[in-house]
Scaffold this motif. Structure first.
Motif, PDB file in Angstrom:
ATOM      1  N   HIS A  57       0.826  -1.200   0.000  1.00  0.00           N
ATOM      2  CA  HIS A  57       0.000   0.000   0.000  1.00  0.00           C
ATOM      3  C   HIS A  57       0.863   1.253   0.000  1.00  0.00           C
ATOM      4  O   HIS A  57       2.055   1.208   0.297  1.00  0.00           O
ATOM      5  N   LEU A  58       0.224   2.344  -0.360  1.00  0.00           N
ATOM      6  CA  LEU A  58       0.832   3.665  -0.283  1.00  0.00           C
ATOM      7  C   LEU A  58      -0.276   4.663  -0.070  1.00  0.00           C
ATOM      8  O   LEU A  58      -1.458   4.357  -0.253  1.00  0.00           O
ATOM      9  N   PHE A  59       0.111   5.863   0.340  1.00  0.00           N
ATOM     10  CA  PHE A  59      -0.845   6.965   0.363  1.00  0.00           C
ATOM     11  C   PHE A  59      -0.144   8.200  -0.158  1.00  0.00           C
ATOM     12  O   PHE A  59       1.070   8.365  -0.027  1.00  0.00           O
ATOM     13  N   ARG A  60      -0.940   9.053  -0.804  1.00  0.00           N
ATOM     14  CA  ARG A  60      -0.389  10.283  -1.362  1.00  0.00           C
ATOM     15  C   ARG A  60      -1.505  11.277  -1.633  1.00  0.00           C
ATOM     16  O   ARG A  60      -2.667  10.911  -1.722  1.00  0.00           O
ATOM     17  N   ASN A  61      -1.093  12.536  -1.754  1.00  0.00           N
ATOM     18  CA  ASN A  61      -2.032  13.607  -2.060  1.00  0.00           C
ATOM     19  C   ASN A  61      -1.623  14.234  -3.390  1.00  0.00           C
ATOM     20  O   ASN A  61      -0.555  14.824  -3.493  1.00  0.00           O
ATOM     21  N   ARG A  62      -2.483  14.125  -4.382  1.00  0.00           N
ATOM     22  CA  ARG A  62      -2.241  14.733  -5.690  1.00  0.00           C
ATOM     23  C   ARG A  62      -3.439  15.593  -6.101  1.00  0.00           C
ATOM     24  O   ARG A  62      -3.719  15.782  -7.260  1.00  0.00           O
ATOM     25  N   SER A  63      -4.149  16.120  -5.098  1.00  0.00           N
ATOM     26  CA  SER A  63      -5.415  16.823  -5.331  1.00  0.00           C
ATOM     27  C   SER A  63      -5.257  18.305  -5.646  1.00  0.00           C
ATOM     28  O   SER A  63      -6.206  18.947  -6.078  1.00  0.00           O
ATOM     29  N   GLY A  64      -4.087  18.865  -5.390  1.00  0.00           N
ATOM     30  CA  GLY A  64      -3.902  20.300  -5.603  1.00  0.00           C
ATOM     31  C   GLY A  64      -4.105  21.128  -4.343  1.00  0.00           C
ATOM     32  O   GLY A  64      -3.861  22.321  -4.342  1.00  0.00           O
ATOM     33  N   SER A  65      -4.564  20.501  -3.266  1.00  0.00           N
ATOM     34  CA  SER A  65      -4.725  21.197  -1.991  1.00  0.00           C
ATOM     35  C   SER A  65      -4.482  20.209  -0.847  1.00  0.00           C
ATOM     36  O   SER A  65      -4.510  18.994  -1.064  1.00  0.00           O
TER      37      SER A  65
END
Length: 183
Positions: free
Chosen positions: A87-95
């Protein structure tokens, strides 16, 4: 317990982690943290053998990969990485986004590895990728977080585990705990 010491910041990843419940407070049942993750932040592919990791989105959007499937969690949605699941987690939402992470059972090593890793980052002791400059410290933190590398990268684990033993022999573990572990 003073809540101000329970919130830690990583200037490289530009994220905050607040410890809501620790292993000591739950008699080892679970660890609960709140993560405020900047756009572009996250943790790469890995897995844990001894605990599950549940992600509950509170604000914004967080991407969670479980195995080969990528999900985008929105507020009120959750996903769980069971033991031995990549698994991984990341934020690529722009905010920025905010989510809870619950480990079951609790992991004191995970709790310590975050405090130490973020402390090293604040002291300028990490590379731009967030890894500690000291290879023995890196190996020991990897070991106590009970993280494992998937696929071909798993061949590096043997070296990391061996280096972690060397770190313990040199008492690097005790030095890092004394300097950075506050609770």
């Amino acid at each position: 317990m003073d809540t101000s010491i329970r919130k830690i910041y990583n200037p490289i990843q530009k994220d905050h982690v607040t410890f809501l419940k620790t292993s000591a407070e739950t008699d080892g049942e679970y660890t609960l943290v709140e993560v405020e993750l900047a756009d572009g932040g996250g943790v790469g592919l890995h897995y844990h053998k001894t605990y599950s990791e549940k992600f509950d989105c509170i604000e914004g959007e967080v991407q969670i990969a479980l195995g080969k499937k990528m999900r985008i969690l929105k507020p009120g949605e959750s996903a769980t990485a069971e033991p031995n699941v990549n698994h991984l987690f990341r934020n690529r939402s722009g905010s920025p986004c905010k989510f809870l992470v619950e480990l079951r059972p609790a992991s004191e090593g995970f709790e310590r590895s975050l405090q130490i890793g973020y402390g090293l980052a604040n002291d300028g002791q990490c590379k731009p990728n967030g890894f500690p400059k000291d290879k023995l410290a890196l190996a020991w933190l990897f070991d106590i977080s009970e993280s494992n590398l998937p696929g071909w990268m798993s061949v590096l684990e043997f070296v990391l585990r061996k280096q972690a033993k060397k770190a313990r022999k040199k008492h690097i573990d005790k030095e890092l705990i004394a300097r950075y572990v506050r609770f």
